[in-house]
Write an enzyme that holds these catalytic residues in place. Structure first.
Site, PDB file in Angstrom:
ATOM      1  N   ALA A  63       0.871  -1.169   0.000  1.00  0.00           N
ATOM      2  CA  ALA A  63       0.000   0.000   0.000  1.00  0.00           C
ATOM      3  C   ALA A  63       0.912   1.224   0.000  1.00  0.00           C
ATOM      4  O   ALA A  63       2.096   1.113   0.312  1.00  0.00           O
ATOM      5  CB  ALA A  63      -0.862  -0.013   1.254  1.00  0.00           C
ATOM      6  N   GLY A 104       0.625  -5.087   0.784  1.00  0.00           N
ATOM      7  CA  GLY A 104      -0.552  -5.036  -0.076  1.00  0.00           C
ATOM      8  C   GLY A 104      -0.291  -5.621  -1.455  1.00  0.00           C
ATOM      9  O   GLY A 104      -1.219  -6.094  -2.122  1.00  0.00           O
ATOM     10  N   GLU A 107      -0.752  -9.210  -1.028  1.00  0.00           N
ATOM     11  CA  GLU A 107      -2.186  -9.419  -0.764  1.00  0.00           C
ATOM     12  C   GLU A 107      -2.988  -9.345  -2.061  1.00  0.00           C
ATOM     13  O   GLU A 107      -3.917 -10.122  -2.281  1.00  0.00           O
ATOM     14  CB  GLU A 107      -2.689  -8.374   0.244  1.00  0.00           C
ATOM     15  CG  GLU A 107      -2.098  -8.599   1.630  1.00  0.00           C
ATOM     16  CD  GLU A 107      -2.497  -7.522   2.627  1.00  0.00           C
ATOM     17  OE1 GLU A 107      -2.160  -6.343   2.393  1.00  0.00           O
ATOM     18  OE2 GLU A 107      -3.137  -7.860   3.634  1.00  0.00           O
ATOM     19  N   GLU A 127       4.420  -5.684   6.992  1.00  0.00           N
ATOM     20  CA  GLU A 127       3.673  -4.627   7.692  1.00  0.00           C
ATOM     21  C   GLU A 127       4.078  -4.479   9.147  1.00  0.00           C
ATOM     22  O   GLU A 127       4.081  -3.383   9.697  1.00  0.00           O
ATOM     23  CB  GLU A 127       2.163  -4.903   7.596  1.00  0.00           C
ATOM     24  CG  GLU A 127       1.550  -4.606   6.231  1.00  0.00           C
ATOM     25  CD  GLU A 127       1.622  -5.774   5.261  1.00  0.00           C
ATOM     26  OE1 GLU A 127       2.455  -6.697   5.473  1.00  0.00           O
ATOM     27  OE2 GLU A 127       0.856  -5.773   4.284  1.00  0.00           O
TER      28      GLU A 127
END
Ligand code: 3H9
Length: 699
Positions: A63, A104, A107, A127
Site C-alpha cells: 500500500a 498489499g 495481498e 507490515e
C-alpha cells in the site's frame, strides 16, 4: 485506460500492467484505474484469462505508506475493494511477480487464483515493521496457502522469502528463470483452455483445517514468534490474526483483521515506525551529495586490525560479497582474529543460518597479511586500531605512503577528531570516519563521519557500499563522540548519579526495559566493557566514581564475569551483586549523600531528557543534518525502542514544552550543564512546535 494502468491483449489473455514508480505502491491513483481495468476485463467475453504485471523494477511493494493517516487510505476503491473485485472474476487470474511483492502487493497477488514468479523475486508481508498487520486479507489468505506456521513466521517477522521458498510452501505456483510475462500468459492461457477448476485462496481450507486440530501447537508457535515483542502491539495482533484464520470462518477473520489494522494504523507505535521507515530513506540524502555525484568503484576492502571490531567490520564486507585484505601487527594476532571469524561463521552454520559451502566461500574472500604493502590494491581501507591519536597517526602516515591514488582511507574511531586524522595524510579529501557498532557484523548502524575536506564522491561511495553490505548509514559531522556516543555521554553521567542518590543498577535497568529498551544502561555497560569508557574518561581527565572503582577492581563487565552485575560461568544473565550494592552505598555515604527511593519517572526524565537536549545541541551545531537522522542513529545503534520512533520523535510526542520545563527544574536542582535547555529546544517549545516542524521547514 490511464498511463498508470495499461491493458494489452495476448492470445485472448488480458495483460494489465501497473506503472507507478518507484515501487508500484497501491496509491488511490493506481487503485481506481486498476479496479476499472479489472471490471472491464471481467465483463469482456473475449478475454479468457487475466495477467497482472508491473512495469519498472518491481511488482507492487505495498500500500502507499504516505497515504496512511490521510483520507486517501480508505477512499474507494480501497485495497480490500480491489481484491474483492478480483474475487468476482470467473476466469483464471495470474499475478506475474518480479522484484518484490510486499504487503498489499502480495495481498493483491493472493486475490488472484494463481501466481507465477521470477526466480529472483521476493515475497513478504512486512507490515509488522511499520507497526501494522497485513490489512487487506494477508493474515487470512497467506495461512490458507502456505499453512499457518509458515504464514505466522512470515507475518510476525515481516521478513520476505525467496521465490523458491514461496513455491515450496504454495504461495506461488510456478517459478521461471526469465520471460516472466510470457510464462504468466502461457500459464493463464493453459488454465483457461483446460477449463481448470478455479478455487479462490479464501476458499482453500486444507492447511488451516489441519492446524485447527492442534491448537496447542499453534499457541506454542505464537508464543515463540512473539517472545521478543518488547511492548510492541503489532506482532501480537499479527499472531492473533493468523490464529483467527485457523479458528474462524474467513469473513469473520477478515473483519477482525480490519479492526486490528485500524487500531494499529491510528496508534502511536505505527506512527513512530512509519516515521523511521521514511527517516531511514531521508538519511541517505546528504547535502552536497546529489544523484549526479558518482561513487568510486570498490572491488577490494582493506581492514586494519583483526580484533573484535576489525574482525566484525571485515565480516560485514565479506558477507556482502566483497573481498577483504585483513592486516594485523603480527602473525599471532592475525591467526587469533581469523580463528574468531571462523568460529563466528561456525556458529551461524550450527544455527542453520549459513551452509558449510557458504561459510567456505566467505572464508575464501579473506586475504590475511601483516604487510602494509599488501593493502596497495584496496579501494577502501578502514582502520580499527587502538583509540589513541598517536596510533592513528602512525597508521594513516603508512596508508598515505602505500594506498593507491583515489583509495578511500577511513577511521573507525568512535571519538577522535577525523579532521586531525585526515591531516596525517596528503589527501584529506579521501579521508572520513566510518564508525561501526559492535558487534559490527550484526549491528546495522554506520555513522559516516564527514571531515571538513571529505570529497562528495567519497561520501557517495560509502553511502552506496553501506547499502551493499546491508548497513543503515547516517552522515554526521565531527565532534567528540559524533551523534550516538555524544548523546550517550549525557545519559551515562546521569545514570551513575542516580546510583549514588538511591537507585540500583537493577532499578535503572528495569525502568529502561519497561520503557521498551532491550537492556538498560548498566546491562549495556557490562556488555560493552566498562574499561572502554574508563580509558576514554582517563584521557579526558573525567571521573565516574562507581564505574572507575569497578574498573580499578578489575570488574570490566561480562568479559571478566563481573561488572555492575555478576555473571556465572559463561552466562550472560546479570545477577545482583551485594558487593556492588555495598560499594554504591559506601561511595554515597562518603559523599554525604542521603540515599532515597527514586521513581521510574525520575529515572527516565533524568536520563532521556538530557539526551534530547544534547540532540538539540547537535542540530544547532549542524553535526546531524536533520532530527530524524538522530532517530536512525539511536534506533539502529543503541536499541532505542522503535515503537517510540527514536529520541527526537519521542520528544515531540512528550511535548517539548514539558521537556523544557523538567530540564529547567533539574537544572535548578542540580546545577548540572546536561539539564540546561538548549536554545533550539527553548525556541521550538515557546513556539509550540516540535522537531518535526524543524525538519519540515515550518519552524
Ligand atoms: C501495506 O501494504 C498495508 C496493507 O497490508 C494494508 C493496507 C490497507 N509506499 O526503499 P527504497 C518509496 S503497508 C510509499 O529506497 P529500494 C521510498 O520512500 C506497506 N512509498 O528502494 C523511497 O522514496 P524516496 C507494506 C514507498 O529499492 C522510494 O520508494 N510494504 C513505499 O531500496 C524507494 O524506496 C512495505 O513495507 C510504499 N509502500 O527498496 C514495503 N515503498 O525515493 C516498503 C517504498 O522519495 N518498501 N517507497 O526516498 C520497501 O521495503 C522498499 O522500498 C523496497 C525497495 C524493498 C520495495
Amino acid at each position: 485506460m490511464s498511463s498508470i494502468v495499461s491493458v494489452s491483449s495476448r492470445d485472448g489473455v488480458a495483460v494489465i500492467t501497473l506503472d507507478n514508480p518507484p515501487v508500484n505502491a497501491l496509491s488511490y491513483a493506481l487503485r481506481d484505474p486498476l479496479n476499472k481495468a479489472l471490471i472491464a476485463a471481467r465483463d469482456d467475453d473475449t478475454v479468457k484469462a487475466i495477467v497482472l504485471t508491473c512495469a519498472g523494477r518491481t511488482f507492487v511493494s505495498g500500500a502507499d505508506i504516505r497515504e496512511f493517516g490521510t483520507p486517501l487510505t480508505s477512499k474507494e476503491p480501497n485495497l480490500g475493494d480491489l481484491i474483492a473485485t478480483l474475487e468476482t472474476i470467473n476466469k483464471p487470474t495470474v499475478a506475474a511477480i518480479h522484484g518484490t511483492a510486499l504487503g498489499g502487493g502480495l495481498e493483491l497477488a493472493l486475490g488472484c487464483y494463481f501466481r507465477v514468479a521470477d526466480a529472483k523475486a521476493m515475497v513478504g508481508l512486512p507490515e509488522v515493521k511499520l507497526g501494522l498487520l497485513p490489512g487487506a486479507g494477508g493474515t487470512q489468505r497467506a495461512p490458507r496457502l502456505a499453512g499457518p506456521q509458515k504464514a505466522l513466521a512470515m507475518i510476525v517477522s515481516g521478513n520476505p522469502i525467496g521465490a523458491a521458498d514461496a513455491l515450496k510452501h504454495g504461495l506461488v505456483d510456478q517459478v521461471v528463470e526469465d520471460g516472466l510475462v510470457d510464462a504468466a500468459v502461457a500459464f493463464a492461457a493453459a488454465k483457461a483452455s483446460e477449463g481448470a477448476h478455479l478455487i479462490l485462496v479464501r476458499d482453500r481450507d486444507e492447511k488451516v483445517a489441519a492446524a485447527r486440530g492442534d491448537e496447542a501447537a499453534l499457541d506454542a508457535a505464537i508464543k515463540k514468534a512473539t517472545a521478543k515483542a518488547r511492548g510492541l502491539v503489532a506482532p501480537l495482533r499479527c499472531a492473533q490474526s493468523v490464529k483467527n484464520a485457523v479458528m474462524l470462518p474467513f469473513e469473520e477473520g477478515l473483519k477482525k483483521e480490519r479492526e486490528y489494522f485500524i487500531e494499529l494504523v491510528t496508534g502511536d507505535q505505527s506512527k513512530a515506525q512509519r516515521h523511521l521507515f521514511f527517516a531511514q530513506r531521508e538519511a541517505a540524502k546528504v547535502s552536497g551529495v546529489d544523484k549526479t555525484v558518482k561513487p568510486r568503484a570498490i572491488n577490494r576492502v582493506g581492514v586494519i586490525g583483526a580484533g573484535t571490531m576489525g574482525g566484525g567490520i571485515a565480516m560485514s564486507f565479506v558477507n556482502g560479497g566483497i573481498p577483504v585484505t585483513i592486516l594485523e601487527a603480527n602473525e599471532e594476532a592475525l591467526k587469533r582474529g581469523l580463528a574468531t571469524i571462523e568460529k563466528n561463521y561456525g556458529i551461524s552454520v550450527s544455527r542453520g543460518s549459513l551452509s558449510d559451502e557458504a561459510k567456505a566461500k566467505r572464508l575464501a574472500l579473506f586475504t590475511p597479511t601483516t604487510d602494509y604493502g599488501d593493502l596497495a590494491d584496496c579501494d577502501l581501507i578502514i582502520e580499527a586500531v587502538f583509540e589513541e591519536i598517536g596510533v592513528k597517526e602512525d597508521v594513516f602516515t603508512k596508508l598515505d605512503a602505500i594506498a593507491k591514488p583515489g583509495a578511500i582511507l577511513a577511521s573507525n574511531t568512535s571519538y577522535l577528531d577525523v579532521n586531525t586524522i585526515a591531516g596525517f595524510t596528503k589527501r584529506p579529501q579521501d579521508v572520513l570516519g566510518t564508525h561501526f557498532f559492535s558487534p559490527a557484523n550484526v549491528m546495522k548502524l554506520l555513522e559516516i563521519v564527514r571531515g571538513e575536506k571529505t570529497a562528495p564522491d567519497v561520501l557517495a561511495t560509502i553511502l552506496a557500499i553501506a547499502k551493499r553490505i546491508s548497513k543503515v548509514p547516517v552522515v554526521v559531522g565531527v565532534c567528540h563522540g559524533f551523534v550516538g556516543n555524544r548523546m550517550l555521554g549525557s545519559r551515562s553521567a546521569e545514570s551513575e548519579a542516580l546510583l549514588l542518590e538511591g537507585s540500583s543498577p537493577e532499578s535503572v535497568d528495569k525502568a529502561f526495559t519497561d520503557f521498551g529498551w532491550p537492556m538498560g544502561p548498566f546491562q549495556m555497560f557490562d556488555l560493552a566493557g566498562l574499561d572502554i569508557g574508563w580509558r576514554t574518561r582517563k584521557s579526558l581527565g573525567l571521573k565516574a566514581v562507581i564505574s572507575d572503582t569497578l574498573c580499578e577492581a578489575g570488574r570490566y563487565g561480562q568479559k571478566t564475569g563481573k561488572g555492575y552485575y555478576l555473571y556465572e560461568d559463561g552466562s550472560r544473565v546479570p545477577k545482583t551483586d551485594p558487593e556492588v550494592e555495598k560499594l554504591i552505598a559506601d561511595k554515597a555515604s562518603g559523599k554525604g549523600i542521603n540515599r532515597r527511593t527514586i521513581s521510574d519517572q525520575e529515572i527516565l526524565e533524568r536520563t532521556l531528557y538530557p539526551m534530547v537536549n544534547e540532540g538539540a545541541l547537535i542540530l544547532e551545531e549542524g553535526i546531524a543534518e536533520r532530527p530524524s537522522d538522530i532517530d536512525i542513529v539511536w534506533t539502529n545503534g543503541y536499541g532505542f525502542p522503535i515503537g517510540k520512533g527514536g529520541p527526537m520523535f519521542w520528544a515531540d510526542m512528550e511535548g517539548l514544552d514539558k521537556i523544557v520545563e523538567r530540564l529547567e527544574y533539574w537544572h535548578g536542582k542540580t546545577g548540572k550543564d546536561v539539564f540546561k535547555p538548549a536554545a533550539l529546544l527553548v525556541k521550538l517549545a515557546s513556539e509550540k512546535k516540535g522537531f518535526a516542524d524543524l525538519q519540515a521547514g515550518t519552524a
